[in-house]
Scaffold this active site. Structure first.
Site, short mmCIF file in Angstrom:
data_model
loop_
_atom_site.label_atom_id
_atom_site.label_comp_id
_atom_site.label_asym_id
_atom_site.label_seq_id
_atom_site.Cartn_x
_atom_site.Cartn_y
_atom_site.Cartn_z
CG PHE A 8 22.71 -59.62 51.22
CD1 PHE A 8 21.83 -60.01 50.23
CD2 PHE A 8 22.96 -60.49 52.28
CE1 PHE A 8 21.21 -61.25 50.28
CE2 PHE A 8 22.33 -61.73 52.34
CZ PHE A 8 21.45 -62.11 51.33
CG ASP A 9 24.31 -53.04 47.18
OD1 ASP A 9 25.04 -52.20 47.73
OD2 ASP A 9 23.36 -52.74 46.43
CB ALA A 10 22.61 -51.57 51.74
CE LYS A 150 29.11 -52.17 47.25
NZ LYS A 150 27.77 -52.77 47.43
#
Length: 224
Positions: A8-10, A150
């Site tokens: 997951f991204d945050a 990213k």
């Protein structure tokens, strides 16, 4: 479950990131009434810096300094101190996106979980702890610590090494940013899910494996 790992991204994937609310709270603590106009002026500086950071043109420390230079001078403190005060305020107002806890509960025991974030180290652990999510994740990979952000393949490769080099076909990357999360994941060779809560059009040339408008929809999709 099709996947052995879900990454997951945050920000705006698991956590609300109300930067205006955080700025307002931070400046209140300094005795300053921070307005929406002040915020708009700040974002004219801040947003391009994040693009430069994701493109590898500036470092995390440079981002922290440049975005707060003007205000730090006015308040007579260092940009780093102001950045820390901002991250502290963001931790204080942090909330989960709807369906985040339910999704993580459903995935636990069915897949291993990780986070890959371009956010800053100072905020991550305290936010996970305060929201009760610390124990869900095997790894939390932070661009500031890795040295690349990213969508750079380096941060995905770093995460992959930490995970023990599982088969890429068994990894799903979930995020709200079509460029850093989705395109980064695709270029690394893993499947991706775009959390498109705003219902905006998919950018040209980016083709996520899934597109959902909520974490609840993702949960139903993964366990259909």
């Amino acid at each position: 479950m099709k996947y052995d790992w879900v990454l997951f991204d945050a920000d705006e994937t698991l956590f609300h990131f109300d930067s205006f609310g955080g700025m307002k709270l931070m400046f209140e603590r300094f005795g300053v009434n921070f307005t929406r106009d002040d915020y708009d002026a700040y974002q004219l500086v801040n947003k391009p810096l994040w693009v430069d950071y994701q493109d590898g043109k500036i470092t995390a420390d440079e981002l922290k300094i440049i975005r707060f230079e003007g205000w730090a001078t006015k308040l007579g403190i260092t940009p780093f101190e102001l950045n820390s005060a901002f991250l502290e305020a963001m931790a204080d107002i942090c909330t989960l996106l709807p369906g985040a806890k339910e999704l993580l509960d459903a995935l636990s025991g069915n897949a291993k979980l990780g986070i890959i974030t371009n956010g800053f180290t100072e905020l991550q652990a305290i936010r996970l702890e305060r929201t009760g999510l610390s124990d869900y994740f095997e790894h939390v990979v932070i661009s500031e610590e890795v040295g690349v952000a990213k969508p750079d393949l380096g941060i995905f490769d770093h995460a992959h090494q930490l995970m023990g080099l599982p088969c890429k076909t068994k990894i799903l990357m979930v995020g709200d940013n079509p460029h850093s999360d989705v395109l980064g994941g695709i270029n690394f060779g893993i499947e991706t899910c775009w959390l498109n809560t705003q219902g905006v059009q998919t950018p040209a040339g980016i083709h996520p494996h899934y597109e959902v408008n909520s974490l609840e929809q993702l949960r139903m999709t993964l366990f259909a």
